[in-house]
Design a protein around this motif. Structure first.
Motif, PDB file in Angstrom:
ATOM      1  N   ILE A  12      49.878  38.108  56.223  1.00 36.28           N
ATOM      2  CA  ILE A  12      50.218  36.698  55.994  1.00 36.28           C
ATOM      3  C   ILE A  12      51.017  36.151  57.175  1.00 36.28           C
ATOM      4  O   ILE A  12      50.769  35.038  57.648  1.00 36.28           O
ATOM      5  CB  ILE A  12      51.024  36.533  54.681  1.00 36.28           C
ATOM      6  CG1 ILE A  12      50.197  36.965  53.474  1.00 36.28           C
ATOM      7  CG2 ILE A  12      51.497  35.088  54.517  1.00 36.28           C
ATOM      8  CD1 ILE A  12      48.994  36.102  53.194  1.00 36.28           C
ATOM      9  N   LEU A  13      51.977  36.953  57.685  1.00 35.48           N
ATOM     10  CA  LEU A  13      52.763  36.533  58.843  1.00 35.48           C
ATOM     11  C   LEU A  13      51.852  36.311  60.048  1.00 35.48           C
ATOM     12  O   LEU A  13      52.029  35.339  60.800  1.00 35.48           O
ATOM     13  CB  LEU A  13      53.842  37.573  59.169  1.00 35.48           C
ATOM     14  CG  LEU A  13      54.716  37.281  60.398  1.00 35.48           C
ATOM     15  CD1 LEU A  13      55.458  35.954  60.253  1.00 35.48           C
ATOM     16  CD2 LEU A  13      55.695  38.424  60.637  1.00 35.48           C
ATOM     17  N   ALA A  50      59.240  31.013  55.892  1.00 35.42           N
ATOM     18  CA  ALA A  50      60.549  31.559  55.523  1.00 35.42           C
ATOM     19  C   ALA A  50      60.722  31.611  54.014  1.00 35.42           C
ATOM     20  O   ALA A  50      61.261  32.581  53.468  1.00 35.42           O
ATOM     21  CB  ALA A  50      61.658  30.720  56.164  1.00 35.42           C
ATOM     22  N   ILE A  51      60.252  30.580  53.326  1.00 34.28           N
ATOM     23  CA  ILE A  51      60.354  30.544  51.867  1.00 34.28           C
ATOM     24  C   ILE A  51      59.453  31.601  51.227  1.00 34.28           C
ATOM     25  O   ILE A  51      59.856  32.320  50.318  1.00 34.28           O
ATOM     26  CB  ILE A  51      59.994  29.138  51.337  1.00 34.28           C
ATOM     27  CG1 ILE A  51      61.103  28.138  51.696  1.00 34.28           C
ATOM     28  CG2 ILE A  51      59.749  29.152  49.832  1.00 34.28           C
ATOM     29  CD1 ILE A  51      60.739  26.692  51.428  1.00 34.28           C
ATOM     30  N   VAL A  52      58.235  31.701  51.716  1.00 35.60           N
ATOM     31  CA  VAL A  52      57.240  32.588  51.102  1.00 35.60           C
ATOM     32  C   VAL A  52      57.492  34.054  51.443  1.00 35.60           C
ATOM     33  O   VAL A  52      57.400  34.927  50.582  1.00 35.60           O
ATOM     34  CB  VAL A  52      55.817  32.176  51.538  1.00 35.60           C
ATOM     35  CG1 VAL A  52      54.786  33.198  51.080  1.00 35.60           C
ATOM     36  CG2 VAL A  52      55.475  30.796  50.984  1.00 35.60           C
ATOM     37  N   LEU A  53      57.855  34.330  52.702  1.00 37.34           N
ATOM     38  CA  LEU A  53      57.967  35.716  53.173  1.00 37.34           C
ATOM     39  C   LEU A  53      59.400  36.209  53.299  1.00 37.34           C
ATOM     40  O   LEU A  53      59.634  37.413  53.341  1.00 37.34           O
ATOM     41  CB  LEU A  53      57.254  35.864  54.522  1.00 37.34           C
ATOM     42  CG  LEU A  53      55.755  35.541  54.529  1.00 37.34           C
ATOM     43  CD1 LEU A  53      55.207  35.630  55.940  1.00 37.34           C
ATOM     44  CD2 LEU A  53      54.992  36.455  53.582  1.00 37.34           C
ATOM     45  N   GLY A  54      60.365  35.289  53.401  1.00 35.76           N
ATOM     46  CA  GLY A  54      61.760  35.693  53.537  1.00 35.76           C
ATOM     47  C   GLY A  54      62.333  35.352  54.904  1.00 35.76           C
ATOM     48  O   GLY A  54      61.610  34.937  55.812  1.00 35.76           O
ATOM     49  N   PRO A  55      63.654  35.534  55.059  1.00 32.04           N
ATOM     50  CA  PRO A  55      64.322  35.108  56.289  1.00 32.04           C
ATOM     51  C   PRO A  55      63.887  35.849  57.547  1.00 32.04           C
ATOM     52  O   PRO A  55      63.778  35.234  58.615  1.00 32.04           O
ATOM     53  CB  PRO A  55      65.807  35.340  55.996  1.00 32.04           C
ATOM     54  CG  PRO A  55      65.866  36.218  54.798  1.00 32.04           C
ATOM     55  CD  PRO A  55      64.599  36.004  54.034  1.00 32.04           C
ATOM     56  N   LEU A  56      63.634  37.150  57.459  1.00 36.17           N
ATOM     57  CA  LEU A  56      63.268  37.898  58.665  1.00 36.17           C
ATOM     58  C   LEU A  56      61.891  37.499  59.191  1.00 36.17           C
ATOM     59  O   LEU A  56      61.766  37.125  60.373  1.00 36.17           O
ATOM     60  CB  LEU A  56      63.347  39.403  58.419  1.00 36.17           C
ATOM     61  CG  LEU A  56      62.964  40.288  59.620  1.00 36.17           C
ATOM     62  CD1 LEU A  56      63.839  39.978  60.831  1.00 36.17           C
ATOM     63  CD2 LEU A  56      63.049  41.764  59.234  1.00 36.17           C
ATOM     64  N   VAL A 102      68.126  29.211  57.570  1.00 36.92           N
ATOM     65  CA  VAL A 102      68.730  28.236  56.661  1.00 36.92           C
ATOM     66  C   VAL A 102      67.801  27.971  55.473  1.00 36.92           C
ATOM     67  O   VAL A 102      68.232  27.996  54.312  1.00 36.92           O
ATOM     68  CB  VAL A 102      69.053  26.920  57.406  1.00 36.92           C
ATOM     69  CG1 VAL A 102      69.412  25.804  56.426  1.00 36.92           C
ATOM     70  CG2 VAL A 102      70.198  27.141  58.399  1.00 36.92           C
ATOM     71  N   ALA A 103      66.529  27.716  55.751  1.00 32.13           N
ATOM     72  CA  ALA A 103      65.585  27.393  54.671  1.00 32.13           C
ATOM     73  C   ALA A 103      65.434  28.560  53.698  1.00 32.13           C
ATOM     74  O   ALA A 103      65.458  28.366  52.478  1.00 32.13           O
ATOM     75  CB  ALA A 103      64.228  27.012  55.264  1.00 32.13           C
ATOM     76  N   TYR A 192      53.568  30.838  47.498  1.00 31.20           N
ATOM     77  CA  TYR A 192      54.630  31.725  47.015  1.00 31.20           C
ATOM     78  C   TYR A 192      54.181  32.452  45.743  1.00 31.20           C
ATOM     79  O   TYR A 192      54.361  33.658  45.596  1.00 31.20           O
ATOM     80  CB  TYR A 192      55.899  30.918  46.754  1.00 31.20           C
ATOM     81  CG  TYR A 192      57.072  31.736  46.291  1.00 31.20           C
ATOM     82  CD1 TYR A 192      57.983  32.271  47.205  1.00 31.20           C
ATOM     83  CD2 TYR A 192      57.286  31.981  44.931  1.00 31.20           C
ATOM     84  CE1 TYR A 192      59.059  33.022  46.781  1.00 31.20           C
ATOM     85  CE2 TYR A 192      58.354  32.735  44.498  1.00 31.20           C
ATOM     86  CZ  TYR A 192      59.250  33.243  45.424  1.00 31.20           C
ATOM     87  OH  TYR A 192      60.321  33.999  44.996  1.00 31.20           O
ATOM     88  N   GLN A 193      53.586  31.698  44.836  1.00 34.24           N
ATOM     89  CA  GLN A 193      53.128  32.302  43.575  1.00 34.24           C
ATOM     90  C   GLN A 193      52.030  33.327  43.835  1.00 34.24           C
ATOM     91  O   GLN A 193      51.978  34.366  43.181  1.00 34.24           O
ATOM     92  CB  GLN A 193      52.623  31.195  42.639  1.00 34.24           C
ATOM     93  CG  GLN A 193      53.757  30.334  42.104  1.00 34.24           C
ATOM     94  CD  GLN A 193      53.266  29.094  41.363  1.00 34.24           C
ATOM     95  OE1 GLN A 193      52.104  28.678  41.535  1.00 34.24           O
ATOM     96  NE2 GLN A 193      54.120  28.508  40.553  1.00 34.24           N
ATOM     97  N   TYR A 194      51.160  33.062  44.807  1.00 31.81           N
ATOM     98  CA  TYR A 194      50.088  34.001  45.133  1.00 31.81           C
ATOM     99  C   TYR A 194      50.644  35.272  45.749  1.00 31.81           C
ATOM    100  O   TYR A 194      50.299  36.383  45.343  1.00 31.81           O
ATOM    101  CB  TYR A 194      49.097  33.344  46.085  1.00 31.81           C
ATOM    102  CG  TYR A 194      48.020  34.279  46.571  1.00 31.81           C
ATOM    103  CD1 TYR A 194      46.964  34.642  45.738  1.00 31.81           C
ATOM    104  CD2 TYR A 194      48.077  34.823  47.849  1.00 31.81           C
ATOM    105  CE1 TYR A 194      45.983  35.510  46.167  1.00 31.81           C
ATOM    106  CE2 TYR A 194      47.096  35.702  48.290  1.00 31.81           C
ATOM    107  CZ  TYR A 194      46.054  36.032  47.456  1.00 31.81           C
ATOM    108  OH  TYR A 194      45.093  36.901  47.897  1.00 31.81           O
ATOM    109  N   VAL A 195      51.539  35.117  46.729  1.00 28.63           N
ATOM    110  CA  VAL A 195      52.072  36.272  47.452  1.00 28.63           C
ATOM    111  C   VAL A 195      52.938  37.143  46.543  1.00 28.63           C
ATOM    112  O   VAL A 195      52.920  38.371  46.649  1.00 28.63           O
ATOM    113  CB  VAL A 195      52.865  35.803  48.705  1.00 28.63           C
ATOM    114  CG1 VAL A 195      53.655  36.965  49.316  1.00 28.63           C
ATOM    115  CG2 VAL A 195      51.929  35.206  49.724  1.00 28.63           C
TER     116      VAL A 195
END
Length: 199
Positions: A12-13, A50-56, A102-103, A192-195
């Motif tokens: 995804i990334l 960032a929202i879907v996968l996280g901050p890193l 931040v997000a 987000y719901q899919y991942v």
């Protein structure tokens, strides 16, 4: 649980990185020139990642965008200001990484206190976009009140740059933030719901 595996999230990334590349190099897709400035839409992609996968992962994507901004400033700037400012890695890269940080953390915090995901995504989009605007314009004000930058912005005196940057917040920063707040939940919520959905 295949959708939660590391390999799946890396894939995804990689798709997000490919999309950032397209936005950077397809005219009018990621940057819309408006006089000496460019209206940016790429920050929305970073915020969603960032929202879907996280901050890193989001920070990595922001870093990719920042690096591409740096390269564009040297090779194919979209505005007269870019070669004067975005050749500085601090301005080109750091704010783009911090958009994601931040997000992502704001979204995580809001969901922990049981704010509805769509509204949390909207606020995260708004905050991420404003982070980019405030940091970039703030650093321009601190480091680039020079005759060359004033001329690129179309003002006669470097002392007028501060007022001009406030105008830019209104003409570019606020519309970019509103756009991010509207678009982010529309795209990020189903993704987000899919991942994060267990098989």
């Amino acid at each position: 649980m295949i959708r939660k595996t590391r390999a799946f999230k890396l894939a995804i990334l990689a798709l997000f990185i490919a999309f950032i590349l397209i936005q950077n190099f397809v005219p009018l897709f990621g940057y819309i020139p408006i006089g000496p400035l460019s209206l940016t839409t790429i920050h929305i992609t970073v915020i969603i990642a960032a929202i879907v996968l996280g901050p890193l992962p989001g920070g990595i994507l922001g870093g990719v965008w920042g690096l591409l901004s740096l390269i564009r400033a040297f090779t194919a700037p979209t505005s007269p200001v870019e070669p004067l400012i975005f050749t500085n890695p601090l301005i080109a890269i750091l704010p783009r990484i911090l958009i994601a940080i931040v997000a992502a953390y704001l979204f995580i915090f809001l969901t922990k206190i049981r704010v509805k995901k769509a509204f949390a995504m909207m606020l995260a989009g708004l905050a991420g976009a404003l982070t980019n605007t405030v940091l970039v314009l703030g650093m321009i004000y601190l480091f680039y009140r020079t005759p060359e930058v004033a001329s690129a912005y179309g003002v006669a005196n470097p002392s007028l740059i501060g007022g001009l940057l406030l105008t830019v917040i209104g003409t570019n920063g606020i519309p970019e933030a509103i756009l991010a707040a509207i678009v982010t939940p529309v795209i990020a919520l189903p993704l987000y719901q899919y991942v994060h959905k267990a098989d």
